[in-house]
Every structure is written in C-alpha cells, then in structure tokens.
Design a protein around this motif. Structure first.
Motif, PDB file in Angstrom:
ATOM      1  N   TYR A 164       0.801  -1.224   0.000  1.00 28.78           N
ATOM      2  CA  TYR A 164       0.000   0.000   0.000  1.00 28.78           C
ATOM      3  C   TYR A 164       0.837   1.278   0.000  1.00 28.78           C
ATOM      4  O   TYR A 164       0.278   2.368   0.052  1.00 28.78           O
ATOM      5  CB  TYR A 164      -0.952  -0.008   1.205  1.00 28.78           C
ATOM      6  CG  TYR A 164      -1.877  -1.196   1.162  1.00 28.78           C
ATOM      7  CD1 TYR A 164      -2.992  -1.192   0.338  1.00 28.78           C
ATOM      8  CD2 TYR A 164      -1.622  -2.332   1.920  1.00 28.78           C
ATOM      9  CE1 TYR A 164      -3.829  -2.284   0.263  1.00 28.78           C
ATOM     10  CE2 TYR A 164      -2.456  -3.431   1.854  1.00 28.78           C
ATOM     11  CZ  TYR A 164      -3.553  -3.405   1.029  1.00 28.78           C
ATOM     12  OH  TYR A 164      -4.383  -4.489   0.952  1.00 28.78           O
ATOM     13  N   GLU A 165       2.157   1.140  -0.068  1.00 28.79           N
ATOM     14  CA  GLU A 165       3.014   2.324  -0.043  1.00 28.79           C
ATOM     15  C   GLU A 165       2.652   3.277  -1.178  1.00 28.79           C
ATOM     16  O   GLU A 165       2.500   2.870  -2.330  1.00 28.79           O
ATOM     17  CB  GLU A 165       4.489   1.933  -0.150  1.00 28.79           C
ATOM     18  CG  GLU A 165       5.417   3.115  -0.027  1.00 28.79           C
ATOM     19  CD  GLU A 165       6.881   2.727   0.003  1.00 28.79           C
ATOM     20  OE1 GLU A 165       7.716   3.627   0.179  1.00 28.79           O
ATOM     21  OE2 GLU A 165       7.202   1.524  -0.124  1.00 28.79           O
ATOM     22  N   GLY A 166       2.462   4.543  -0.821  1.00 29.39           N
ATOM     23  CA  GLY A 166       2.103   5.563  -1.804  1.00 29.39           C
ATOM     24  C   GLY A 166       0.619   5.616  -2.127  1.00 29.39           C
ATOM     25  O   GLY A 166       0.169   6.521  -2.820  1.00 29.39           O
ATOM     26  N   ARG A 167      -0.155   4.676  -1.615  1.00 30.23           N
ATOM     27  CA  ARG A 167      -1.596   4.644  -1.873  1.00 30.23           C
ATOM     28  C   ARG A 167      -2.350   5.347  -0.748  1.00 30.23           C
ATOM     29  O   ARG A 167      -1.893   5.399   0.385  1.00 30.23           O
ATOM     30  CB  ARG A 167      -2.097   3.201  -1.985  1.00 30.23           C
ATOM     31  CG  ARG A 167      -1.601   2.512  -3.243  1.00 30.23           C
ATOM     32  CD  ARG A 167      -2.013   1.064  -3.346  1.00 30.23           C
ATOM     33  NE  ARG A 167      -3.436   0.853  -3.151  1.00 30.23           N
ATOM     34  CZ  ARG A 167      -4.003  -0.354  -3.033  1.00 30.23           C
ATOM     35  NH1 ARG A 167      -3.262  -1.433  -3.090  1.00 30.23           N
ATOM     36  NH2 ARG A 167      -5.288  -0.478  -2.846  1.00 30.23           N
ATOM     37  N   GLU A 168      -3.515   5.855  -1.083  1.00 35.13           N
ATOM     38  CA  GLU A 168      -4.373   6.465  -0.077  1.00 35.13           C
ATOM     39  C   GLU A 168      -5.248   5.407   0.563  1.00 35.13           C
ATOM     40  O   GLU A 168      -5.746   4.507  -0.121  1.00 35.13           O
ATOM     41  CB  GLU A 168      -5.243   7.552  -0.703  1.00 35.13           C
ATOM     42  CG  GLU A 168      -4.466   8.771  -1.120  1.00 35.13           C
ATOM     43  CD  GLU A 168      -5.367   9.883  -1.617  1.00 35.13           C
ATOM     44  OE1 GLU A 168      -6.490   9.607  -2.086  1.00 35.13           O
ATOM     45  OE2 GLU A 168      -4.941  11.045  -1.532  1.00 35.13           O
ATOM     46  N   VAL A 169      -5.412   5.514   1.879  1.00 30.93           N
ATOM     47  CA  VAL A 169      -6.311   4.635   2.627  1.00 30.93           C
ATOM     48  C   VAL A 169      -7.266   5.514   3.425  1.00 30.93           C
ATOM     49  O   VAL A 169      -6.970   6.673   3.696  1.00 30.93           O
ATOM     50  CB  VAL A 169      -5.538   3.677   3.565  1.00 30.93           C
ATOM     51  CG1 VAL A 169      -4.683   2.704   2.765  1.00 30.93           C
ATOM     52  CG2 VAL A 169      -4.688   4.437   4.563  1.00 30.93           C
ATOM     53  N   VAL A 170      -8.404   4.944   3.790  1.00 34.26           N
ATOM     54  CA  VAL A 170      -9.421   5.698   4.522  1.00 34.26           C
ATOM     55  C   VAL A 170      -9.578   5.093   5.914  1.00 34.26           C
ATOM     56  O   VAL A 170      -9.840   3.891   6.054  1.00 34.26           O
ATOM     57  CB  VAL A 170     -10.775   5.672   3.777  1.00 34.26           C
ATOM     58  CG1 VAL A 170     -11.838   6.406   4.568  1.00 34.26           C
ATOM     59  CG2 VAL A 170     -10.627   6.251   2.378  1.00 34.26           C
ATOM     60  N   PHE A 171      -9.389   5.930   6.948  1.00 33.02           N
ATOM     61  CA  PHE A 171      -9.596   5.511   8.330  1.00 33.02           C
ATOM     62  C   PHE A 171     -11.030   5.836   8.727  1.00 33.02           C
ATOM     63  O   PHE A 171     -11.477   6.976   8.576  1.00 33.02           O
ATOM     64  CB  PHE A 171      -8.644   6.260   9.275  1.00 33.02           C
ATOM     65  CG  PHE A 171      -7.242   5.735   9.269  1.00 33.02           C
ATOM     66  CD1 PHE A 171      -6.813   4.831  10.230  1.00 33.02           C
ATOM     67  CD2 PHE A 171      -6.333   6.150   8.298  1.00 33.02           C
ATOM     68  CE1 PHE A 171      -5.510   4.350  10.235  1.00 33.02           C
ATOM     69  CE2 PHE A 171      -5.026   5.678   8.298  1.00 33.02           C
ATOM     70  CZ  PHE A 171      -4.615   4.775   9.260  1.00 33.02           C
ATOM     71  N   GLU A 172     -11.747   4.836   9.242  1.00 29.82           N
ATOM     72  CA  GLU A 172     -13.101   5.023   9.750  1.00 29.82           C
ATOM     73  C   GLU A 172     -13.113   4.653  11.221  1.00 29.82           C
ATOM     74  O   GLU A 172     -12.669   3.569  11.598  1.00 29.82           O
ATOM     75  CB  GLU A 172     -14.096   4.116   9.018  1.00 29.82           C
ATOM     76  CG  GLU A 172     -14.187   4.349   7.532  1.00 29.82           C
ATOM     77  CD  GLU A 172     -15.061   3.293   6.852  1.00 29.82           C
ATOM     78  OE1 GLU A 172     -15.115   2.136   7.338  1.00 29.82           O
ATOM     79  OE2 GLU A 172     -15.672   3.634   5.843  1.00 29.82           O
ATOM     80  N   TRP A 173     -13.640   5.549  12.065  1.00 31.97           N
ATOM     81  CA  TRP A 173     -13.803   5.268  13.492  1.00 31.97           C
ATOM     82  C   TRP A 173     -15.295   5.094  13.734  1.00 31.97           C
ATOM     83  O   TRP A 173     -16.090   5.981  13.440  1.00 31.97           O
ATOM     84  CB  TRP A 173     -13.266   6.419  14.339  1.00 31.97           C
ATOM     85  CG  TRP A 173     -11.773   6.489  14.377  1.00 31.97           C
ATOM     86  CD1 TRP A 173     -10.962   7.071  13.456  1.00 31.97           C
ATOM     87  CD2 TRP A 173     -10.922   5.960  15.392  1.00 31.97           C
ATOM     88  NE1 TRP A 173      -9.651   6.944  13.828  1.00 31.97           N
ATOM     89  CE2 TRP A 173      -9.602   6.269  15.017  1.00 31.97           C
ATOM     90  CE3 TRP A 173     -11.149   5.273  16.578  1.00 31.97           C
ATOM     91  CZ2 TRP A 173      -8.507   5.900  15.792  1.00 31.97           C
ATOM     92  CZ3 TRP A 173     -10.051   4.920  17.349  1.00 31.97           C
ATOM     93  CH2 TRP A 173      -8.750   5.229  16.957  1.00 31.97           C
ATOM     94  N   LEU A 174     -15.672   3.946  14.303  1.00 25.59           N
ATOM     95  CA  LEU A 174     -17.075   3.639  14.589  1.00 25.59           C
ATOM     96  C   LEU A 174     -17.227   3.405  16.091  1.00 25.59           C
ATOM     97  O   LEU A 174     -16.268   3.042  16.773  1.00 25.59           O
ATOM     98  CB  LEU A 174     -17.504   2.400  13.804  1.00 25.59           C
ATOM     99  CG  LEU A 174     -17.232   2.449  12.298  1.00 25.59           C
ATOM    100  CD1 LEU A 174     -17.421   1.082  11.670  1.00 25.59           C
ATOM    101  CD2 LEU A 174     -18.131   3.457  11.626  1.00 25.59           C
TER     102      LEU A 174
END
Length: 184
Positions: free
Chosen positions: A82-92
C-alpha cells in the motif's frame, strides 16, 4: 439488541489480545495517550509522528480512561503493497456500529528510521467534566447500559482501514471504560 451486544462483548473477550501480524502483511495498532503522555513521548521538539506511537503499548481489548485521551490507529504495511496509496480511516462506536467521526484519507508512506511504510489517524474521547464530581458524591453512580452504549466517550470502538476501492485492509475492535468501572 441485548443479545447482539452480549455476542459482541463475548467475541471481544474470547478473541484475546490482538495477534501479531503475519510477516509480510499489514498490522493495525491502536494506542491511547493523554496530553501528559504525549508531551513525554514527543520529547524536546514536541512534534508527534506515527513512529512515536510504536513506543506505546497497544490497547488490546480495552482501555480505561479518566481524562481526555487520544487514540492513535497506525497501519503498518509490512509488505509494501500500500506504499504511496491512499487509505481511509473510519472510526465507529456503539452497538450497532455507527460513525464516530468523518472518514479521513491518509497516504501510506515511509518515515525516517522505520523499516515499513505507515499511515496514522487519531480520534479522542473526553469524559464529561462533571463526571468525577458526581462519582465523588455518589460512588455507585455508574451510568446505565443504554447510556454507556449511546456515549461517544465510553463503549465499544471499531477502527477500520479501507482502500480507495472500498476493500477492508484492516480493522480492530476495543472498548473504552471509565477508570475503575467495567460493564459486562
């Protein structure tokens, strides 16, 4: 609803501490720290960065708090996928799960002195200022289960990290408790 909550708590209990990530995979660590701890760990320059989170113990299944506490979720990409890729953090939070904060996008990148790319995002929980006052006056003043479930401060949490295409990369569940109080 009560059965769902009971099953959720039982599964968290039986799951035990978060297992170590397999070599070459991803790991999602969650650490908790208050302002005093953050100052101590950040050191002289006072700048916080994801690698500093690795110096703190993981929250495991749960953590007790009595003041404003930041929860840092750190995605460690041991494979480099995943290096260089965007990820989405979700807090529930709560039962059933509902959004605790707006999802936030971060880029998985390398940090100086770290062997693996990482991404981090944090949220905080802050107990009510009058909580200690009421607890001092009425030592048995434990909030009702329904209030605890509805609380945005205490209760179950889930941190989920997704790729931009919606795939779940990693997730972790834990609980936040008032210091000295456990609700089961």
């Amino acid at each position: 609803m009560r059965v769902f909550t009971l099953v959720l708590l039982l599964s968290l209990f039986l799951a035990g501490p978060a297992p170590a990530a397999p070599p070459g995979g991803v790991e999602l660590r969650v650490v908790a720290l208050n302002a005093a701890q953050q100052e101590r760990v950040a050191g002289e320059n006072g700048v916080w960065s994801p690698p500093l989170s690795l110096k703190l113990p993981d929250v495991g299944q749960g953590v007790e708090i009595d003041r404003r506490t930041e929860f840092h979720a750190v995605l460690i990409d041991r494979s480099g996928t995943y290096e260089g890729r965007e990820v989405v953090f979700e807090w529930l939070h709560g039962s059933p799960w509902r959004a605790f904060a707006k999802p936030v996008t971060r880029t998985v990148r390398r940090f100086a002195g770290q062997p693996h790319p990482m991404a981090e995002y944090s949220c905080w929980s802050s107990p009510a200022k009058m909580g200690k006052f009421w607890s001092a006056l009425f030592p048995s003043s434990v909030m009702k289960r329904s209030q605890w479930n509805a609380s945005r401060c205490y209760g179950p949490r889930l941190v989920r990290v997704r790729g931009k295409d919606g795939e779940i990369i990693a997730e972790r569940a834990f609980e936040i408790h008032k210091t000295g109080v456990r609700l089961y």
